[in-house]
Design a protein around this motif. Structure first.
Motif, PDB file in Angstrom:
ATOM      1  N   ALA A 166       0.833  -1.203   0.000  1.00 25.12           N
ATOM      2  CA  ALA A 166       0.000   0.000   0.000  1.00 25.12           C
ATOM      3  C   ALA A 166       0.862   1.246   0.000  1.00 25.12           C
ATOM      4  CB  ALA A 166      -0.915  -0.008   1.221  1.00 25.12           C
ATOM      5  N   CYS A 167       1.958   1.200   0.710  1.00 24.77           N
ATOM      6  CA  CYS A 167       2.883   2.329   0.771  1.00 24.77           C
ATOM      7  C   CYS A 167       3.473   2.615  -0.609  1.00 24.77           C
ATOM      8  CB  CYS A 167       3.993   2.026   1.776  1.00 24.77           C
ATOM      9  SG  CYS A 167       5.139   3.388   2.045  1.00 24.77           S
TER      10      CYS A 167
ATOM     11  N   GLN B  92       1.498   6.689  -6.913  1.00 30.62           N
ATOM     12  CA  GLN B  92       0.352   7.435  -7.415  1.00 30.62           C
ATOM     13  C   GLN B  92       0.497   8.936  -7.182  1.00 30.62           C
ATOM     14  OE1 GLN B  92      -2.752   6.553  -8.906  1.00 30.62           O
ATOM     15  NE2 GLN B  92      -1.807   4.587  -9.353  1.00 30.62           N
ATOM     16  N   LEU B  93       1.054   9.289  -6.036  1.00 22.73           N
ATOM     17  CA  LEU B  93       1.198  10.707  -5.709  1.00 22.73           C
ATOM     18  C   LEU B  93       2.483  11.307  -6.261  1.00 22.73           C
ATOM     19  CD1 LEU B  93      -0.022  10.724  -1.984  1.00 22.73           C
ATOM     20  CD2 LEU B  93      -1.320  11.304  -4.046  1.00 22.73           C
ATOM     21  N   GLY B  94       3.350  10.445  -6.802  1.00 20.93           N
ATOM     22  CA  GLY B  94       4.607  10.945  -7.358  1.00 20.93           C
ATOM     23  C   GLY B  94       5.552  11.460  -6.293  1.00 20.93           C
ATOM     24  N   VAL B  95       5.449  10.894  -5.104  1.00 18.05           N
ATOM     25  CA  VAL B  95       6.261  11.365  -3.984  1.00 18.05           C
ATOM     26  C   VAL B  95       7.619  10.665  -3.988  1.00 18.05           C
ATOM     27  CG1 VAL B  95       6.447  11.479  -1.473  1.00 18.05           C
ATOM     28  CG2 VAL B  95       4.247  11.875  -2.590  1.00 18.05           C
ATOM     29  N   LYS B  96       8.665  11.453  -3.932  1.00 16.71           N
ATOM     30  CA  LYS B  96      10.016  10.931  -3.778  1.00 16.71           C
ATOM     31  C   LYS B  96      10.442  11.230  -2.347  1.00 16.71           C
ATOM     32  CE  LYS B  96      10.362   9.790  -8.157  1.00 16.71           C
ATOM     33  NZ  LYS B  96      10.365   8.363  -8.571  1.00 16.71           N
ATOM     34  N   ASP B  97      10.277  10.250  -1.488  1.00 18.13           N
ATOM     35  CA  ASP B  97      10.493  10.487  -0.068  1.00 18.13           C
ATOM     36  C   ASP B  97      11.790   9.829   0.387  1.00 18.13           C
ATOM     37  OD1 ASP B  97      10.369  10.697   2.706  1.00 18.13           O
ATOM     38  OD2 ASP B  97       8.183  10.550   2.732  1.00 18.13           O
ATOM     39  N   PRO B  98      12.768  10.635   0.825  1.00 13.69           N
ATOM     40  CA  PRO B  98      14.033  10.044   1.288  1.00 13.69           C
ATOM     41  C   PRO B  98      13.844   9.125   2.474  1.00 13.69           C
ATOM     42  CG  PRO B  98      13.874  12.373   1.909  1.00 13.69           C
ATOM     43  CD  PRO B  98      12.763  12.097   0.950  1.00 13.69           C
ATOM     44  N   TYR B  99      12.759   9.362   3.244  1.00 17.85           N
ATOM     45  CA  TYR B  99      12.501   8.503   4.394  1.00 17.85           C
ATOM     46  C   TYR B  99      12.187   7.075   3.963  1.00 17.85           C
ATOM     47  CZ  TYR B  99      12.170  12.687   7.380  1.00 17.85           C
ATOM     48  OH  TYR B  99      12.426  13.842   8.076  1.00 17.85           O
TER      49      TYR B  99
ATOM     50  N   ILE C 129       4.776   6.602   6.912  1.00 17.98           N
ATOM     51  CA  ILE C 129       5.222   7.108   5.608  1.00 17.98           C
ATOM     52  C   ILE C 129       4.018   7.380   4.713  1.00 17.98           C
ATOM     53  CG2 ILE C 129       6.581   6.559   3.548  1.00 17.98           C
ATOM     54  CD1 ILE C 129       8.373   4.860   5.351  1.00 17.98           C
ATOM     55  N   ILE C 130       3.000   6.509   4.785  1.00 16.28           N
ATOM     56  CA  ILE C 130       1.779   6.734   4.012  1.00 16.28           C
ATOM     57  C   ILE C 130       1.106   8.029   4.458  1.00 16.28           C
ATOM     58  CG2 ILE C 130      -0.553   5.870   3.563  1.00 16.28           C
ATOM     59  CD1 ILE C 130       0.540   3.040   3.693  1.00 16.28           C
ATOM     60  N   TYR C 131       0.954   8.187   5.769  1.00 11.89           N
ATOM     61  CA  TYR C 131       0.320   9.405   6.281  1.00 11.89           C
ATOM     62  C   TYR C 131       1.108  10.645   5.876  1.00 11.89           C
ATOM     63  CZ  TYR C 131      -2.389   6.266   9.316  1.00 11.89           C
ATOM     64  OH  TYR C 131      -3.219   5.290   9.797  1.00 11.89           O
ATOM     65  N   ARG C 132       2.412  10.547   5.931  1.00 13.21           N
ATOM     66  CA  ARG C 132       3.269  11.678   5.558  1.00 13.21           C
ATOM     67  C   ARG C 132       3.065  12.034   4.085  1.00 13.21           C
ATOM     68  NH1 ARG C 132       8.435  14.145   6.584  1.00 13.21           N
ATOM     69  NH2 ARG C 132       9.738  14.232   4.703  1.00 13.21           N
TER      70      ARG C 132
END
Length: 423
Positions: free
Chosen positions: A317-318, A324-331, A363-366
């Protein structure tokens, strides 16, 4: 032939019945132990103590199994919806199409908070923790629905309570988020699905896939046997306190960092590692050092001695949400590095320190733009149907008594009072 357990105390041998559950779990019934022997058992943290018999959730920590009413969590996460799982937890069976539609309509009918509840949320200081607000306004609902404070609620009242709190707490959660971040409230839209309506009230614009991922996250949190907050709901409810007081107490118990606050602590840990340069291997070495104060959050679980089955589902899910959101999260890179390295490390494997559900939920919530201090309220939103189902089961079980644990006293023996002037 019924099973018996023999206990020998001071040369006297006594027999006590052994209860066997539907999944072959066994428990010694010691209800008469004190009357027979003058002894009680002591079990710090209740690690080996069963407080009730329940037909809601089965959990096998050694094998990594979690089932709601007999249905594997993997199947429910893939095929069901949060609102359908809520129905299952409360009534014991999956609904028909007509039953589900009726239930959804009933929950959606509670699409507006009492005005004074909204005003209460707005009056809290902006620095107030969202869990403090959530607990306060939940118990305050009892003032608006006095007929539901009945110490012996009818079947119809219990059904009403279930739909009411599912509908109202969704709006409470969104309202807390909007008010504490200085944004105007968004009205509930009963025409949307439960999760889509929630996302709309939170100001989120996302795809069906993201809504499904959030729905899955709520399903994974819906119940988890006799954990700290669920036990709290049952303990408070055993006094015949109102359901609003019982659920409010559950919210307070969930607030702790060792329980529902753990996903917040995971994100804070990832932030700490990121700020230190992102070296997750160094962080793992610090976690193994007994003299280092650094703690590896999101690994291991009180009951799972295997991989948390929810963690496998939530990881997918993460990935969906971030893609889908196109998020590049270093975390996320740090999180994946921690997971892969730890799972190959004998230190963590020998201690059964596998990632749990809290590891990825933050991470999902973020990624969805939810502030860190709202994470535990999100947990409460998911856990609401489980709390309510457990409260209902407790109230309908004839063996239920007001909770009153014993203790072993270790203080001073009898002392004579000394007058103040002589001390």
């Amino acid at each position: 032939m019924s099973l018996k357990a023999k206990i020998e105390i001071d040369g006297k041998v006594l027999e006590y019945p052994v209860i066997e559950g539907s999944e072959k779990e066994k428990a010694i019934d010691i209800a008469k132990l004190r009357a027979d022997t003058g002894c009680i058992t002591i079990d710090h943290g209740f690690l080996n103590t069963g407080s009730c018999a329940s037909a809601i959730t089965f959990l096998d920590g050694e094998l990594g199994i979690l089932r709601y009413r007999g249905y594997p969590i993997e199947q429910l996460a893939e095929k069901s919806t949060f609102i359908e799982v809520a129905y299952l937890l409360n009534w014991g069976n999956l609904p028909t199409q007509a039953e589900l539609a009726s239930f959804e309509k009933k929950v959606a009918s509670y699409s507006k908070l009492p005005e004074y509840i909204t005003r209460m949320i707005e009056l809290f200081p902006k620095t107030a923790h969202p869990m403090a607000i959530a607990s306060s306004v939940t118990v305050a609902l009892s003032a608006h629905y006095p007929e539901l404070n009945n110490p012996n609620p009818t079947k119809e009242q219990k059904d009403e309570i279930f739909a009411l709190l599912l509908g109202q707490f969704k709006i409470i959660t969104a309202a807390i988020q909007r008010v504490t971040t200085g944004q105007p409230l968004v009205a509930s839209n009963p025409a949307l699905s439960y999760t889509e309506d929630f996302m709309s009230m939170m100001g989120m614009k996302a795809s069906k896939d993201v809504a499904k991922a959030l729905d899955v996250l709520l399903i994974l949190h819906a119940d988890h046997e006799q954990n700290c907050s669920t036990s709290t709901v049952r303990v408070v409810g055993s006094s015949n306190a109102s359901v609003f007081a019982s659920i409010s107490a559950g919210i307070d118990a969930l607030w702790g960092p060792l329980h529902g606050g753990a996903n917040q602590e995971v994100l804070e840990m990832l932030e700490e590692i990121s700020n230190a340069g992102g070296d997750y291997k160094k962080a793992l070495e610090r976690a193994k050092d007994k003299n280092d104060t650094f703690k590896l959050m999101g690994f291991g679980h009180r009951v799972y001695k295997n991989f948390d089955p929810r963690a496998k589902i939530i990881k997918k899910a993460c990935d969906t949400v971030l893609a889908q959101l196109g998020v590049k999260d270093p975390y996320l890179d740090i999180a994946k590095g921690l997971e892969q390295t730890a799972l190959a490390d004998d230190y963590f494997k020998s201690r059964n320190l596998y990632p749990n559900v809290d590891f990825y939920s933050g991470i999902i919530y973020r990624a969805l733009g939810i502030p860190t201090n709202m994470f535990t309220v999100m947990f409460a939103l998911g856990r609401m149907p489980g709390w309510l189902a457990q409260w209902k089961e407790m109230r309908e079980t004839k063996e239920t008594k007001i909770s009153r644990p014993r203790q072993v006293y270790t203080g001073a023996t009898t002392r004579e009072y000394t007058d103040l002037g002589k001390r």
